[in-house]
Enzyme design. Structure first.
Site, mmCIF file in Angstrom:
data_model
loop_
_atom_site.group_PDB
_atom_site.id
_atom_site.type_symbol
_atom_site.label_atom_id
_atom_site.label_comp_id
_atom_site.label_asym_id
_atom_site.label_seq_id
_atom_site.Cartn_x
_atom_site.Cartn_y
_atom_site.Cartn_z
ATOM 1 N N CYS A 2 0.789 -1.178 0.000
ATOM 2 C CA CYS A 2 0.000 0.000 0.000
ATOM 3 C C CYS A 2 0.856 1.277 0.000
ATOM 4 O O CYS A 2 0.474 2.227 -0.638
ATOM 5 C CB CYS A 2 -0.895 -0.045 1.218
ATOM 6 S SG CYS A 2 -2.160 1.170 1.249
ATOM 7 N N ARG A 27 -2.491 4.742 5.469
ATOM 8 C CA ARG A 27 -3.057 4.067 4.304
ATOM 9 C C ARG A 27 -3.529 2.649 4.646
ATOM 10 O O ARG A 27 -4.227 2.024 3.865
ATOM 11 C CB ARG A 27 -2.011 4.012 3.184
ATOM 12 C CG ARG A 27 -1.634 5.382 2.654
ATOM 13 C CD ARG A 27 -0.396 5.307 1.782
ATOM 14 N NE ARG A 27 -0.647 4.603 0.539
ATOM 15 C CZ ARG A 27 -0.911 5.194 -0.617
ATOM 16 N NH1 ARG A 27 -0.991 6.511 -0.681
ATOM 17 N NH2 ARG A 27 -1.099 4.489 -1.710
ATOM 18 N N TRP A 75 -0.444 -4.090 2.271
ATOM 19 C CA TRP A 75 -1.812 -4.507 2.547
ATOM 20 C C TRP A 75 -2.049 -5.735 1.691
ATOM 21 O O TRP A 75 -1.992 -5.691 0.473
ATOM 22 C CB TRP A 75 -2.778 -3.385 2.199
ATOM 23 C CG TRP A 75 -4.224 -3.677 2.490
ATOM 24 C CD1 TRP A 75 -4.812 -3.745 3.708
ATOM 25 C CD2 TRP A 75 -5.257 -3.906 1.522
ATOM 26 N NE1 TRP A 75 -6.161 -4.011 3.565
ATOM 27 C CE2 TRP A 75 -6.460 -4.118 2.234
ATOM 28 C CE3 TRP A 75 -5.287 -3.962 0.134
ATOM 29 C CZ2 TRP A 75 -7.667 -4.375 1.605
ATOM 30 C CZ3 TRP A 75 -6.493 -4.225 -0.499
ATOM 31 C CH2 TRP A 75 -7.671 -4.419 0.241
ATOM 32 N N ASN A 99 3.294 -1.524 -5.512
ATOM 33 C CA ASN A 99 1.860 -1.309 -5.320
ATOM 34 C C ASN A 99 1.155 -1.706 -6.605
ATOM 35 O O ASN A 99 1.621 -1.366 -7.695
ATOM 36 C CB ASN A 99 1.545 0.159 -5.008
ATOM 37 C CG ASN A 99 1.840 0.514 -3.576
ATOM 38 O OD1 ASN A 99 2.151 -0.344 -2.765
ATOM 39 N ND2 ASN A 99 1.740 1.793 -3.261
ATOM 40 N N GLY A 100 0.010 -2.367 -6.479
ATOM 41 C CA GLY A 100 -0.740 -2.773 -7.648
ATOM 42 C C GLY A 100 -0.912 -4.280 -7.688
ATOM 43 O O GLY A 100 -0.664 -4.991 -6.709
ATOM 44 N N GLU A 481 -24.252 5.038 4.957
ATOM 45 C CA GLU A 481 -22.938 5.510 5.391
ATOM 46 C C GLU A 481 -22.728 5.253 6.877
ATOM 47 O O GLU A 481 -21.629 4.878 7.308
ATOM 48 C CB GLU A 481 -22.792 6.996 5.061
ATOM 49 C CG GLU A 481 -21.499 7.646 5.537
ATOM 50 C CD GLU A 481 -20.245 7.074 4.894
ATOM 51 O OE1 GLU A 481 -19.149 7.369 5.406
ATOM 52 O OE2 GLU A 481 -20.351 6.323 3.895
ATOM 53 N N LYS A 485 -19.667 3.048 8.386
ATOM 54 C CA LYS A 485 -18.708 3.530 9.379
ATOM 55 C C LYS A 485 -18.595 2.562 10.551
ATOM 56 O O LYS A 485 -17.502 2.265 11.027
ATOM 57 C CB LYS A 485 -19.117 4.916 9.898
ATOM 58 C CG LYS A 485 -18.796 6.040 8.968
ATOM 59 C CD LYS A 485 -17.302 6.232 8.820
ATOM 60 C CE LYS A 485 -16.937 6.762 7.451
ATOM 61 N NZ LYS A 485 -17.068 5.860 6.340
ATOM 62 N N GLU A 488 -16.744 -0.607 9.483
ATOM 63 C CA GLU A 488 -15.328 -0.384 9.196
ATOM 64 C C GLU A 488 -14.468 -0.390 10.451
ATOM 65 O O GLU A 488 -13.384 -0.978 10.462
ATOM 66 C CB GLU A 488 -15.143 0.962 8.484
ATOM 67 C CG GLU A 488 -15.543 0.964 7.022
ATOM 68 C CD GLU A 488 -15.328 2.326 6.390
ATOM 69 O OE1 GLU A 488 -14.723 2.378 5.313
ATOM 70 O OE2 GLU A 488 -15.773 3.334 6.971
ATOM 71 N N HIS A 504 -40.055 -5.458 3.976
ATOM 72 C CA HIS A 504 -39.713 -6.406 2.924
ATOM 73 C C HIS A 504 -38.509 -7.265 3.309
ATOM 74 O O HIS A 504 -37.732 -7.673 2.437
ATOM 75 C CB HIS A 504 -39.461 -5.672 1.612
ATOM 76 C CG HIS A 504 -40.654 -4.947 1.096
ATOM 77 N ND1 HIS A 504 -41.652 -5.561 0.386
ATOM 78 C CD2 HIS A 504 -41.038 -3.648 1.245
ATOM 79 C CE1 HIS A 504 -42.595 -4.680 0.080
ATOM 80 N NE2 HIS A 504 -42.244 -3.507 0.592
ATOM 81 N N LYS A 604 -6.455 2.970 2.864
ATOM 82 C CA LYS A 604 -7.008 4.303 2.634
ATOM 83 C C LYS A 604 -7.256 4.563 1.160
ATOM 84 O O LYS A 604 -8.281 5.123 0.779
ATOM 85 C CB LYS A 604 -6.048 5.361 3.201
ATOM 86 C CG LYS A 604 -6.582 6.786 3.103
ATOM 87 C CD LYS A 604 -7.837 6.963 3.927
ATOM 88 C CE LYS A 604 -8.346 8.376 3.892
ATOM 89 N NZ LYS A 604 -9.649 8.522 4.558
#
Length: 609
Positions: A2, A27, A75, A99-100, A481, A485, A488, A504, A604
């Protein structure tokens, strides 16, 4: 992925790398390591699983000294978070941080294994140093060997490379961000500007397929054919005090409380306060909003929720059809091009891989693209036809807070600008809307006074096994949201629902053990939401209701806790009402003892698909 840091200079690289990795901790990562080119030309590697303190312990036991080095916080993507899978990865002659994702690594790994190469990790990255070694063995010079090797790679990568016996540092970028820092007698590479600003503010942002060779006194950038290219040196305005969270316990807490300030700063570039009118004078690029016939919004995660809110606003104010799309799914539907549509892509980092790919897909179809990002010089900002910047400042906490609310502020102003351009907003309505937005920072200060109360609510529900969040209209995405949160940072399962959908399915979950958090502004949908609350209450649900105050009359529902909000309109409500949800998630996570700023498994900036 990361975080990447690299240096070539005239002082010991190890402390620079370690400090740089600390500045990249935000990150998210699960292992870390450094590689140092020692004075005798050998490459020495130190890696560890877990937090940087473990790497520092290793380095204290076995110090590394050299003037050239690379470091990485990983990461996990390919292979679990172990020391063997930590970067840098090394072969006989080459060390690499990456990274990638290398999409064809399995094919390359089988080929190299058949040639006698022995792999020591589960990662896709390890094929890269072995490929470079093969080219070096054929007699190619270092930069040419790297070019030949990466031509065989499919996927995305930002690479920092050391080669045994070579007093230089090589950097390559395709699809994942990489920056060069230009110093005095030293030069740097990094995945973003934060680890570089203590040493230099002069930055070069590499483009895709750029290869840079750094010495102590020079930076030479070429394309993959070896042809020299020019890249501008730009001054970074990132603060060197970025990692200071005093007096707050966590960066997330600090960033929640910064929201009144950053929302005010964001608004400055979007309105003419004296005339109380929308003025997108910070729009970087030319887009004719009056010619727009449809809006296509694309984003991921938290940014997707801000896009959902904007969908309600734009359809209601500008009377334009809006589609809101998850970036990771968008282009795989192979959607048809929308004539006279504008695509709005939203990304905090400006490097989100799926969002960037969607941007390129839309531009290839001939659509104009407007980007909303927090990072100038990011890939999305550079490739879009127009850019609106959120003025959130650096956001260190992995769980986004102030970046989300500043996105909403930008999108509210964009909605008004579209409505104005489409002839759907008269002068009186514009003044009223702008006045509403201008009041948000002060009203948000009032909302933050509920911090202690929300801490008390968190203590009551911290041991719950699940949460249900619900809202209607523009506050349905806010419920999503709020659930995100909580998931997370506290690792509690939570779901967000449109309140009208409760019957439903979700109503089957409600009992005396399930907290139900309702986002309930006093808007035209309020009475319908009250009915949904009564249904939840009748089944034993424990209600936390965030709602507006209207005077001394009795609240038309019963709840375990009511968070009273200041009076506000349609544009302000989502921005104000998300903040209690941020605080509730924060306090629950702190009470549970989780890593609030760096929650497990999260990064991040998601620069891989």
């Amino acid at each position: 992925m990361c975080g990447i840091i690299g240096v070539i200079g005239e002082r010991n690289a190890t402390p620079i790398l370690v400090e740089g990795l600390k500045r990249l901790e935000y990150r998210g990562y699960d292992s870390a390591g450094i590689a140092i080119l020692s004075r005798d030309g050998e490459i020495q590697i130190t890696r560890s699983k877990g937090k940087l303190v473990h790497l520092e312990t290793r380095l204290a036991e076995t110090p590394r000294t050299g003037l050239v080095g690379i470091g990485h916080t990983r990461w996990a993507t390919h292979g679990p978070p172990t020391e063997q899978n930590a970067h840098p990865h090394i072969s006989r002659r080459t060390a690499v941080v990456h990274n990638g994702i290398i999409e064809n690594y399995q094919e390359l790994r089988r080929e190299l294994t058949a040639q006698g190469v022995v792999f020591s990790s589960d990662t896709d990255t390890e094929v890269i140093p072995h490929l470079i070694d093969q080219e070096l063995d054929r007699g190619l010079q270092p930069a040419d060997a790297v070019r030949a090797a990466i031509r065989r790679l499919q996927g995305a990568y930002a690479l920092g490379i050391l080669i045994r016996g070579c007093d230089l540092l090589i950097a390559v970028r395709r699809g994942s961000p990489l920056i060069l820092g230009v110093g005095e007698g030293e030069n740097f590479i990094a995945s973003d500007a934060t680890p570089l600003v203590p040493y230099t503010r002069r930055m070069i942002y590499l483009n895709d397929d750029d290869l840079a060779v750094l010495t102590r006194t020079s930076v030479r950038i070429t394309d993959l054919n070896g042809v020299q290219v020019d890249r501008a040196v730009k001054l970074s305005h990132v603060s060197a005090d970025l990692t200071d969270k005093w007096p707050y316990r966590h960066f997330m807490q600090k960033e929640i409380f910064e929201q009144p300030t950053v929302l005010g700063e964001t608004l400055k570039g979007l309105i003419n306060a004296a005339d109380q009118q929308v003025d997108l004078h910070d729009l970087d690029g030319e887009l004719d909003l009056s010619a727009v016939k449809a809006v296509n919004i694309i984003a991921c995660g938290t940014s997707y929720h801000s896009g959902m809110v904007a969908g309600y606003w734009i359809e209601r104010l500008a009377r334009l059809p809006v589609t809101v799309n998850i970036a990771s799914e968008f282009r795989y539907r192979e959607p048809p091009s929308l004539p006279d549509a504008v695509t709005v892509v939203i990304s905090q980092s400006g490097e989100t891989a799926d969002t960037l790919a969607a941007l390129r897909f839309c531009r290839a179809q001939g659509q104009k693209v407007l980007a909303i990002v927090n990072v100038p010089e990011s890939s999305i900002a550079r490739e879009a036809d127009g850019v609106l910047y959120t003025q959130a400042g650096p956001e260190i906490g992995v769980a986004s807070t102030k970046a989300f609310t500043t996105q909403l502020m930008v999108l509210a102003c964009l909605s008004l600008a579209l409505a104005k351009a489409q002839g759907c907003l008269d002068r009186e309505e514009e003044q009223k809307s702008v006045e509403e937005l201008m009041r948000i920072p002060a009203r948000l200060e009032q909302v933050l006074l509920h911090d202690a109360f929300l801490h008390r609510i968190a203590g009551r529900f911290m041991n719950a096994k699940g949460f249900l969040f619900m809202g209607r209209g523009t506050c349905y995405p806010i419920a999503l949201e709020g659930a995100l949160k909580l998931k997370e940072i506290s690792y509690i399962h939570a779901e967000g629902y449109a309140a009208g959908e409760m019957k439903h399915g979700p109503i089957a979950l409600i009992d005396a053990h399930l907290p139900v958090v309702a986002v309930a502004p006093r808007d035209p949908l309020f009475d319908k939401l009250v009915s949904n609350l009564e249904e939840a209450r009748a089944r034993g649900g424990r209600l936390v209701v965030i709602t507006g105050t209207t005077g001394p009359e009795e609240t038309p529902f019963k709840a375990d806790y009511v968070v009273s909000m200041p009076e506000c309109g349609m544009l302000a409500a989502p921005i104000l009402y998300v903040v209690p949800l941020q605080l509730l998630a924060y306090h629950i996570a702190v009470l549970k003892g989780t890593d609030v700023d760096q929650p497990r498994n999260l990064a991040k900036s998601v620069t891989v698909e």
